[in-house]
Write an enzyme that holds these catalytic residues in place. Structure first.
Site, short mmCIF file in Angstrom:
data_model
loop_
_atom_site.label_atom_id
_atom_site.label_comp_id
_atom_site.label_asym_id
_atom_site.label_seq_id
_atom_site.Cartn_x
_atom_site.Cartn_y
_atom_site.Cartn_z
N GLU A 1 42.76 -105.24 -127.02
CA GLU A 1 44.04 -104.57 -127.24
C GLU A 1 43.96 -103.16 -126.65
O GLU A 1 43.00 -102.83 -125.96
CB GLU A 1 44.34 -104.52 -128.75
CG GLU A 1 44.31 -105.89 -129.42
CD GLU A 1 44.63 -105.83 -130.92
OE1 GLU A 1 45.34 -104.91 -131.34
OE2 GLU A 1 44.16 -106.71 -131.65
N ARG B 1 35.78 -117.06 -120.10
CA ARG B 1 36.67 -118.22 -120.12
C ARG B 1 37.57 -118.31 -118.89
O ARG B 1 38.13 -119.36 -118.63
CB ARG B 1 37.53 -118.17 -121.38
CG ARG B 1 36.72 -118.54 -122.62
CD ARG B 1 37.54 -118.44 -123.88
NE ARG B 1 38.64 -119.37 -123.93
CZ ARG B 1 39.57 -119.36 -124.89
NH1 ARG B 1 39.49 -118.48 -125.87
NH2 ARG B 1 40.55 -120.23 -124.89
N ARG C 1 49.61 -116.72 -135.92
CA ARG C 1 48.48 -115.80 -135.85
C ARG C 1 48.10 -115.38 -137.27
O ARG C 1 48.96 -115.25 -138.13
CB ARG C 1 48.84 -114.53 -135.06
CG ARG C 1 49.51 -114.76 -133.71
CD ARG C 1 48.57 -115.28 -132.64
NE ARG C 1 47.39 -114.44 -132.47
CZ ARG C 1 47.35 -113.35 -131.72
NH1 ARG C 1 48.42 -112.94 -131.07
NH2 ARG C 1 46.24 -112.66 -131.60
#
Ligand code: ZN
Length: 281
Positions: free
Chosen positions: A3, A114, A267
Site C-alpha cells: 500500500e 507471482r 476483504r
C-alpha cells in the site's frame, strides 16, 4: 499487497537514481508467469535507454520514473512485486533490471514472485489515459480535509469499503484502512455519507498519522514475509498494528474487548467492538 507506505518506501529507496542516465533495461528470463509489460517486446527497453531519470514520484500504490524524454515508467507491484537495489530474496523471480550511469546506485530491479505486477513505459498522453483523475483520486497524504469530506459524502458504501476505492482517495489498502478506522474510533460498517463531521475530522487526522508513521517504519511485512524494503529487509510497522490480523487478541487500546474479524466486499476487516462501537446517528 503493498500500500502507500510500502510503495513510498520503494520510491525513497531508489531516489538516489534521480539524475542518472539509464544505460540499459533488461527483461530477465523468468520461468514463472510473465509480468504485464507495456509496450511489449524490445520497445519497452529501447524507449528508456539513454534517457535520464528526472524525478521519481509515487502515484497511489505505484512508483513512477519521470524520464527526460517525457516518458513515464510506471511500476505497479500489485500483490508480490518489489523494487530492490541489492540482494534479491530469490534470483529466479528477478524480472527487470535497470542499469544506470551512477556510482551511488548502479542498478535496481523489479522482482515479483507471482508475476501479477504491471510495468508500463508511457507517453504523457498514454499516462493520462491509464491514470486519469477518474481512476486515481488525490493521494491520501496530499488530500485536503474539505476534499476528503466531500468525497466521503458522495458514497453510501461502508466507510471501510469506501477507503479502499482508489478513485476516491489513492494509496489506502486493507491493512491501513482497518488501522486508521480503529485510531479514529469509527465502526467500519458505518455509511460513508452518514459520518458526522467530527468523525470525518478524526478519520482524516488518523489517516495522516497512520500512513506517515508507517512510512517512517518502512511499511508492514506480514507473516508471509513477502514485502521487503529495497535492501531486502523487513518493514517494521507490522509490530505497531492495533487491529489488522489480530482477531481474538485483546484490544491494546481499551484492554477490554477482543478484536473481531468481519468480511466486507470480500476483504477481511478487523476492528474493536468497544473502541469502534456503532453509535446511533
Ligand atoms: Zn478497543
Amino acid at each position: 499487497m503493498p500500500e502507500l507506505p510500502e510503495v513510498e518506501t520503494m520510491r525513497r529507496g531508489i531516489l538516489p537514481a534521480v539524475g542518472a542516465k539509464i544505460r540499459s533495461v533488461l527483461k530477465l528470463p523468468c520461468p514463472r508467469r510473465p509480468l504485464t509489460i507495456t509496450p511489449s517486446g524490445e520497445k519497452f527497453c529501447s524507449l528508456q535507454t539513454n534517457s535520464r531519470i528526472q524525478n521519481i514520484e509515487r502515484l497511489g500504490k505505484r512508483v513512477v520514473l519521470v524520464l527526460d524524454n517525457e516518458l513515464r515508467v510506471v511500476i505497479e507491484p500489485r500483490m508480490t512485486g518489489l523494487v530492490l537495489i541489492s540482494d534479491p530474496p530469490t534470483q529466479e523471480h528477478l524480472r527487470i533490471e535497470w542499469e544506470l550511469s551512477s556510482r551511488v546506485l548502479p542498478r535496481f530491479w523489479f522482482w515479483d514472485r507471482r508475476g501479477l505486477g504491471v510495468v508500463r513505459a508511457l507517453t504523457p498522453r498514454q499516462f493520462e489515459q491509464y491514470y486519469n483523475a477518474k481512476k486515481i483520486g488525490p493521494d491520501a497524504l496530499a488530500i485536503s480535509l474539505s476534499d476528503f469530506s466531500e468525497r466521503l459524502k458522495r458514497t453510501s458504501r461502508p466507510i471501510k469499503v469506501a477507503l479502499l476505492d482508489q478513485a476516491l482517495v489513492a494509496g489506502i489498502g486493507n491493512i491501513y484502512a482497518s488501522e486508521m478506522l480503529h485510531q479514529a474510533s469509527i465502526h467500519p460498517a458505518l455509511r460513508s455519507d452518514r459520518l458526522r463531521s467530527a468523525q470525518v475530522q478524526n478519520l482524516y487526522a488518523a489517516m495522516y498519522d497512520v500512513l506517515e508513521t508507517a512510512v517512517r517504519y518502512e511499511g508492514s511485512t506480514l507473516g508471509d514475509g513477502t514485502y521487503r524494503n529495497v535492501l531486502n529487509q523487513d518493514g517494521n510497522y507490522q509490530n505497531q498494528h492495533r487491529v489488522y490480523d489480530r482477531a481474538e487478541e485483546i484490544c491494546s487500546s481499551c484492554r477490554f474487548e477482543k478484536i473481531v474479524r468481519i468480511v466486507q466486499a470480500q476483504r477481511s476487516t478487523f476492528f474493536c467492538p468497544n473502541c469502534q462501537a456503532r453509535k446511533r446517528s
